[in-house]
Design an enzyme around this catalytic site. Sequence first.
Site, short mmCIF file in Angstrom:
data_model
loop_
_atom_site.label_atom_id
_atom_site.label_comp_id
_atom_site.label_asym_id
_atom_site.label_seq_id
_atom_site.Cartn_x
_atom_site.Cartn_y
_atom_site.Cartn_z
N ALA A 77 0.83 -1.20 0.00
CA ALA A 77 0.00 0.00 0.00
C ALA A 77 0.87 1.25 0.00
O ALA A 77 1.90 1.30 0.68
CB ALA A 77 -0.90 0.00 1.24
N GLU A 110 -1.81 -12.35 -4.89
CA GLU A 110 -3.12 -12.17 -5.50
C GLU A 110 -3.36 -10.67 -5.57
O GLU A 110 -2.98 -9.93 -4.67
CB GLU A 110 -4.24 -12.80 -4.67
N ASN A 115 -7.65 -4.12 -10.52
CA ASN A 115 -6.53 -3.25 -10.20
C ASN A 115 -5.44 -3.39 -11.26
O ASN A 115 -4.39 -4.00 -11.03
CB ASN A 115 -6.00 -3.54 -8.80
N TYR A 122 3.42 -5.37 -10.97
CA TYR A 122 3.93 -6.73 -10.75
C TYR A 122 4.51 -7.33 -12.03
O TYR A 122 5.49 -8.08 -11.98
CB TYR A 122 2.83 -7.62 -10.15
#
Length: 170
Positions: A77, A110, A115, A122
């Site tokens: 985050a 995950e 998103n 990633y």
Amino acid sequence: MITSDRPLVFRPMTIEDLPLIVELERAIYPQPWSEGIFIDELGRHDRVYVVVEAADEIIGFGGLMLIEDDAHVTTLAVRPKARHHGLGTKLMLQLIHAGLERGSRNLTLEVRSTNIGAQRLYEKFDMTVVGIRKHYYRDDDAVIMWVTDIDRPEYAERLREIAVSAEDTA
């Protein structure tokens, strides 16, 4: 918030950080973790949690669960006002290096199917989609992503490239 005269500080998450972490969780996620979950996580030997600070303010955090040869990103985050400065990339680098230090050979996570920004982050780390977990989140499916052989010299070079690129975006 992020200025060149105030360096970023990456450090282990502590119990004392939890009020700010929980506040950030609630601001970002529709299904935030509770303080109790973080307390449990921080008490485990097979977990790694880091925070990033700028000007003595926590602006992001990430977590990793270690299972045999696998490192599983549990959370990542960044405060909305601190985004687009490469902090997600830098947090991922911190987590991957922590996993490697503890013998990890593979990395997984995950991410919400909606998103796309996180999925692109990633993918930068050569993670690829290997499946979908239907209804993993109450309101969304999860995309399962993996990268294997993160302990190989070729991946170490990839991490160096990513780190240099992240410094250029700061």
